[in-house]
Enzyme design. Structure first.
Site, PDB file in Angstrom:
ATOM      1  N   ASN A 151     -98.422  52.539 -56.151  1.00  0.00           N
ATOM      2  CA  ASN A 151     -99.875  52.367 -56.104  1.00  0.00           C
ATOM      3  C   ASN A 151    -100.387  51.279 -57.048  1.00  0.00           C
ATOM      4  O   ASN A 151    -101.406  50.656 -56.779  1.00  0.00           O
ATOM      5  CB  ASN A 151    -100.591  53.695 -56.375  1.00  0.00           C
ATOM      6  CG  ASN A 151    -100.371  54.197 -57.786  1.00  0.00           C
ATOM      7  OD1 ASN A 151     -99.250  54.204 -58.288  1.00  0.00           O
ATOM      8  ND2 ASN A 151    -101.434  54.623 -58.440  1.00  0.00           N
ATOM      9  N   LYS A 174     -86.921  50.312 -62.309  1.00  0.00           N
ATOM     10  CA  LYS A 174     -86.743  50.692 -60.895  1.00  0.00           C
ATOM     11  C   LYS A 174     -88.129  50.770 -60.249  1.00  0.00           C
ATOM     12  O   LYS A 174     -88.849  51.743 -60.402  1.00  0.00           O
ATOM     13  CB  LYS A 174     -86.043  52.052 -60.790  1.00  0.00           C
ATOM     14  CG  LYS A 174     -85.984  52.627 -59.359  1.00  0.00           C
ATOM     15  CD  LYS A 174     -85.247  51.702 -58.402  1.00  0.00           C
ATOM     16  CE  LYS A 174     -85.102  52.330 -57.005  1.00  0.00           C
ATOM     17  NZ  LYS A 174     -86.409  52.338 -56.270  1.00  0.00           N
ATOM     18  N   GLY A 227     -95.457  58.938 -61.200  1.00  0.00           N
ATOM     19  CA  GLY A 227     -95.271  59.345 -59.818  1.00  0.00           C
ATOM     20  C   GLY A 227     -95.666  60.792 -59.602  1.00  0.00           C
ATOM     21  O   GLY A 227     -96.488  61.346 -60.333  1.00  0.00           O
ATOM     22  N   SER A 228     -95.047  61.407 -58.622  1.00  0.00           N
ATOM     23  CA  SER A 228     -95.439  62.748 -58.208  1.00  0.00           C
ATOM     24  C   SER A 228     -94.942  63.804 -59.183  1.00  0.00           C
ATOM     25  O   SER A 228     -93.955  63.622 -59.897  1.00  0.00           O
ATOM     26  CB  SER A 228     -94.880  63.051 -56.817  1.00  0.00           C
ATOM     27  OG  SER A 228     -93.469  63.242 -56.881  1.00  0.00           O
ATOM     28  N   ASN A 229     -95.619  64.947 -59.182  1.00  0.00           N
ATOM     29  CA  ASN A 229     -95.210  66.063 -60.030  1.00  0.00           C
ATOM     30  C   ASN A 229     -93.849  66.608 -59.623  1.00  0.00           C
ATOM     31  O   ASN A 229     -93.051  67.009 -60.483  1.00  0.00           O
ATOM     32  CB  ASN A 229     -96.250  67.175 -59.972  1.00  0.00           C
ATOM     33  CG  ASN A 229     -97.479  66.838 -60.782  1.00  0.00           C
ATOM     34  OD1 ASN A 229     -98.285  66.015 -60.385  1.00  0.00           O
ATOM     35  ND2 ASN A 229     -97.618  67.461 -61.946  1.00  0.00           N
ATOM     36  N   GLN A 230     -93.575  66.629 -58.345  1.00  0.00           N
ATOM     37  CA  GLN A 230     -92.305  67.158 -57.872  1.00  0.00           C
ATOM     38  C   GLN A 230     -91.139  66.349 -58.424  1.00  0.00           C
ATOM     39  O   GLN A 230     -90.175  66.908 -58.967  1.00  0.00           O
ATOM     40  CB  GLN A 230     -92.269  67.164 -56.344  1.00  0.00           C
ATOM     41  CG  GLN A 230     -90.967  67.712 -55.758  1.00  0.00           C
ATOM     42  CD  GLN A 230     -90.956  67.684 -54.239  1.00  0.00           C
ATOM     43  OE1 GLN A 230     -91.882  67.171 -53.613  1.00  0.00           O
ATOM     44  NE2 GLN A 230     -89.918  68.227 -53.643  1.00  0.00           N
ATOM     45  N   VAL A 231     -91.222  65.043 -58.318  1.00  0.00           N
ATOM     46  CA  VAL A 231     -90.149  64.195 -58.835  1.00  0.00           C
ATOM     47  C   VAL A 231     -90.141  64.238 -60.361  1.00  0.00           C
ATOM     48  O   VAL A 231     -89.073  64.298 -60.984  1.00  0.00           O
ATOM     49  CB  VAL A 231     -90.314  62.753 -58.334  1.00  0.00           C
ATOM     50  CG1 VAL A 231     -89.278  61.830 -58.976  1.00  0.00           C
ATOM     51  CG2 VAL A 231     -90.203  62.694 -56.819  1.00  0.00           C
ATOM     52  N   GLY A 232     -91.314  64.220 -60.967  1.00  0.00           N
ATOM     53  CA  GLY A 232     -91.378  64.251 -62.422  1.00  0.00           C
ATOM     54  C   GLY A 232     -90.732  65.482 -63.016  1.00  0.00           C
ATOM     55  O   GLY A 232     -89.997  65.395 -64.012  1.00  0.00           O
ATOM     56  N   GLU A 249     -96.249  60.322 -66.288  1.00  0.00           N
ATOM     57  CA  GLU A 249     -97.656  60.167 -65.926  1.00  0.00           C
ATOM     58  C   GLU A 249     -97.715  60.605 -64.471  1.00  0.00           C
ATOM     59  O   GLU A 249     -97.260  59.907 -63.573  1.00  0.00           O
ATOM     60  CB  GLU A 249     -98.104  58.720 -66.115  1.00  0.00           C
ATOM     61  CG  GLU A 249     -99.618  58.588 -66.284  1.00  0.00           C
ATOM     62  CD  GLU A 249    -100.349  58.597 -64.969  1.00  0.00           C
ATOM     63  OE1 GLU A 249    -101.011  59.619 -64.685  1.00  0.00           O
ATOM     64  OE2 GLU A 249    -100.264  57.619 -64.225  1.00  0.00           O
ATOM     65  N   CYS A 283    -104.105  57.599 -59.663  1.00  0.00           N
ATOM     66  CA  CYS A 283    -104.058  58.922 -60.281  1.00  0.00           C
ATOM     67  C   CYS A 283    -105.388  59.314 -60.899  1.00  0.00           C
ATOM     68  O   CYS A 283    -105.695  60.503 -61.022  1.00  0.00           O
ATOM     69  CB  CYS A 283    -102.940  58.984 -61.319  1.00  0.00           C
ATOM     70  SG  CYS A 283    -103.069  57.723 -62.602  1.00  0.00           S
ATOM     71  N   GLU A 384    -103.540  67.389 -54.818  1.00  0.00           N
ATOM     72  CA  GLU A 384    -103.826  65.954 -54.862  1.00  0.00           C
ATOM     73  C   GLU A 384    -103.605  65.340 -53.486  1.00  0.00           C
ATOM     74  O   GLU A 384    -102.515  65.419 -52.921  1.00  0.00           O
ATOM     75  CB  GLU A 384    -102.936  65.265 -55.894  1.00  0.00           C
ATOM     76  CG  GLU A 384    -103.274  63.812 -56.110  1.00  0.00           C
ATOM     77  CD  GLU A 384    -102.431  63.172 -57.197  1.00  0.00           C
ATOM     78  OE1 GLU A 384    -102.982  62.377 -57.973  1.00  0.00           O
ATOM     79  OE2 GLU A 384    -101.227  63.483 -57.273  1.00  0.00           O
ATOM     80  N   GLU A 463     -99.647  56.557 -72.836  1.00  0.00           N
ATOM     81  CA  GLU A 463     -99.358  55.153 -72.573  1.00  0.00           C
ATOM     82  C   GLU A 463    -100.514  54.310 -73.105  1.00  0.00           C
ATOM     83  O   GLU A 463    -101.589  54.801 -73.409  1.00  0.00           O
ATOM     84  CB  GLU A 463     -99.155  54.923 -71.076  1.00  0.00           C
ATOM     85  CG  GLU A 463     -97.946  55.671 -70.529  1.00  0.00           C
ATOM     86  CD  GLU A 463     -97.545  55.216 -69.146  1.00  0.00           C
ATOM     87  OE1 GLU A 463     -96.558  54.466 -69.037  1.00  0.00           O
ATOM     88  OE2 GLU A 463     -98.211  55.625 -68.174  1.00  0.00           O
TER      89      GLU A 463
END
Length: 484
Positions: A151, A174, A227-232, A249, A283, A384, A463
Site C-alpha cells: 500500500n 523484501k 502488513g496484516s495481523n495474521q502474518v504479523g 505495524e 492503515c 479491517e 517507527e
C-alpha cells in the site's frame, strides 16, 4: 511478455534470475507491465552473506559519511521523482499526486536521518564509586530484515531503512510481490549515492519458495514488518524462540468522532480525505465515523455530497481522486465485505459496488462507499476492510463515543472534531490509540513524528523520529575507573 524487466540489488550488484515475477497495473490487469527476478533460496542466502560481510564495514563507517550517502540519495529521489512516481502509480494504482507525495516523503526520511546520524549516540551518567566515569552508548544490532507492504511501496521501505541504516545496521528488504518496482527505485538511489556493497540487499520473488530462507537465516537480529495481523502474529511466534527482535505495524479500525458543536463542513471534508485517500488502502484510514445524534442527518448529507463528487479512475488521470485497488483478489475481498455488511443489515448510502463502464472493465475498482445503520454486532464495524468503505453510527454522549472508539481489538488512530477544548482533551486522554488527531485527519504524520499503534495494531516499538532508533540499536554501559 513483460514490458520492462528490473534487476534486483544484492551484494552491490544488480542481478537477475532464471525466472521472473510479473507485475500488473491495477487499472488494467490483462497484461503485465514489468517483471522482477524470482530469486531462489540460494540467492537469498547469498544476500545474507553480503549483509553480514558489509555489517563489519558499515558499523565502523563514520556517521558523517553515512549522512553524505543519505543526503545524496534524497537528492536523487527528488531528481527522479517523476519517473519514480510513475512506477508507484503504475504498480499500486495511486493517483499521480499521491505517488509524487510518497516519493517526496521517502526523500524526507533520508534527509531527516542524515541529520540524526550526526547526533550523539550516548551520554555520561553519575557513578557512586569515586574516581569512576560511567557512560552508556548505543550500537547497531546487525542484519535487519524489513518486510514491506504494497500500500505504501516506496514510503514504508524508506521509513524502515533510513533509521536502520543510519544506526549502522545492514538490511535485507523484501518488498511486496505486487509492488516491487518502487523498492527497486529506492535501492537504485541509495546504490547510486554510494551506499557500500551489501549494506542493502533487495529480495524479490515468490514468498512460498523463499520464505524459509528469508526468515530462518541465523544471522537475522531483527525483523520489521508492516502488513496484516495474521502474518504479523505468525512472524512474532516464529521469531520469538530465537530471541529475534520483532516490530509490527499491523491493522487498524480507525474512528473519527464528530460532536454537535463541530464545523460540519470542515469535518466532512477531513473525513473524506482520511477515508478515501489512497482508495482507503492505508492503515490509518478512517473507517468508522461516529456522529452525535442531533447532527447525524446534516453530517451524512455533507459527507454524501463530497463522496459523490469524487472521481474514480486511473491514478494517472489528473482529475481522478480515487484510483483502483491493488489487485483483483483485494477488490473482490472488499466487495465481499460490503455484501456481508448489507446482509447483516447495513444500508448503502453511497457506492457499494464495482463501477460500471468500459473504463473500469479490466481494472480493480470499487466505488467509494458509505454504509449507514451500522451496529457493533456487524463484521464491518470490527474487521479491517482496507478499501474505500466508511461506516456511520450515531451516539448521544461523548462518553458513549469514546467507548465506541475503544470497542475494537485495534488501537492505531482516532480523531475528534469539536470546538470544545475540554472535550478534545478528554478524548485525547481516554482513547486507547497510538495516534490522536483533533479537527484534522488521522494520517499524514511528518517523518519526525513517532508512528505506531497500541494493542493489535502493532508492537511496542514505534517507527519514525528518534523513537525509531530504539528498535535498531542496543545500549552498552561503560564504567572507567581512573583513580582518586
Amino acid at each position: 511478455m513483460a514490458l520492462q524487466s528490473m534487476e534486483t540489488l544484492s551484494g552491490g550488484r544488480w542481478v537477475g534470475a532464471d525466472s521472473w515475477v510479473d507485475v500488473y497495473d491495477p487499472t488494467d490487469v490483462r497484461e503485465p507491465v514489468a517483471a522482477v527476478p524470482a530469486l531462489s533460496p540460494e540467492a537469498v542466502t547469498a544476500a545474507y552473506d553480503a549483509a553480514e560481510a558489509a555489517f563489519g564495514v558499515w558499523k565502523r563507517t563514520s556517521p558523517f559519511e553515512r549522512a553524505k550517502v543519505f543526503t545524496r540519495a534524497a537528492a536523487l529521489l527528488r531528481e527522479r521523482a517523476a519517473e519514480i512516481a510513475e512506477a508507484v502509480s503504475t504498480e499500486n494504482g495511486k493517483t499521480r499526486a499521491e505517488a509524487r507525495g510518497e516519493t517526496e516523503k521517502a526523500a524526507d526520511f533520508f534527509e531527516y536521518y542524515a541529520g540524526v546520524a550526526r547526533e550523539g549516540y550516548g551520554t555520561l551518567i553519575h557513578d557512586v564509586r569515586p574516581g569512576t566515569r560511567t557512560s552508556f552508548q548505543s550500537e547497531p544490532i546487525g542484519v535487519v530484515l524489513a518486510i514491506t507492504p504494497w500500500n505504501d511501496p516506496l514510503l514504508t521501505p524508506a521509513r524502515k531503512l533510513a533509521p536502520a541504516l543510519a544506526a549502522g545496521n545492514t538490511a535485507i528488504l523484501k518488498p511486496a510481490t505486487e509492488t516491487p518496482m518502487s523498492a527497486l527505485h529506492l535501492a537504485r538511489a541509495l546504490h547510486d549515492a554510494g551506499l557500500p556493497a551489501g549494506v542493502l540487499n533487495v529480495v524479490t520473488g515468490r514468498t512460498g519458495l523463499i520464505s524459509d530462507a528469508l526468515l530462518d537465516d541465523p544471522r537475522i537480529t531483527a525483523v520489521t514488518f508492516t502488513g496484516s495481523n495474521q502474518v504479523g502474529e505468525t512472524l512474532r511466534v516464529r521469531l520469538a524462540a530465537r530471541n529475534v527482535r520483532f516490530q509490527g505495524e499491523l491493522g487498524g479500525k480507525n474512528a473519527s468522532v464528530v460532536l454537535a458543536d463541530a464545523d460540519l463542513e470542515a469535518a466532512a471534508t477531513a473525513v473524506v480525505a482520511a477515508s478515501f485517500g489512497q482508495a482507503g488502502q492505508r492503515c490509518t484510514a478512517t473507517s468508522r465515523v461516529l456522529v452525535q445524534r442531533e447532527i447525524q442527518d446534516a453530517f451524512a448529507e455533507a459527507l454524501r455530497v463530497r463522496v459523490a463528487a469524487l472521481r474514480l479512475g486511473s491514478g494517472r488521470d489528473a482529475d481522478v481522486n480515487v484510483g483502483p485497488l491493488v489487485s483483483p483478489g483485494h477488490r473482490d475481498g472488499v466487495l465481499a465485505d460490503i455484501d456481508r455488511a448489507v446482509a447483516q443489515g447495513a444500508k448503502i448510502d453511497v457506492g457499494g459496488a464495482a463501477p460500471e463502464g468500459e473504463e473500469y472493465a479490466n481494472g480493480c475498482y470499487v466505488a467509494p462507499t458509505v454504509l449507514a445503520g451500522v451496529t457493533p454486532e456487524m463484521d464491518v464495524w470490527r474487521h479491517e476492510v482496507f478499501g474505500p468503505v466508511v461506516v456511520l453510527r450515531a451516539f448521544d454522549t461523548q462518553d458513549e463515543a469514546i467507548e465506541a472508539v475503544n470497542d475494537s481489538d485495534f488501537g492505531l488512530a482516532a480523531a475528534i472534531f469539536t470546538r470544545d477544548l475540554g472535550a478534545a482533551h478528554r478524548f485525547i486522554e481516554a482513547v486507547d490509540c497510538g495516534q490522536v488527531a483533533v479537527n484534522t485527519t488521522t494520517s499524514g504524520w511528518d517523518v519526525h513524528h513517532p508512528f505506531g499503534g497500541f494493542r493489535d495494531s502493532g508492537s511496542a516499538f514505534k517507527e519514525q523520529g528518534s523513537e525509531a532508533l530504539r528498535f535498531y540499536t542496543r545500549v552498552k554501559t561503560v564504567a572507567i575507573h581512573y583513580g582518586g
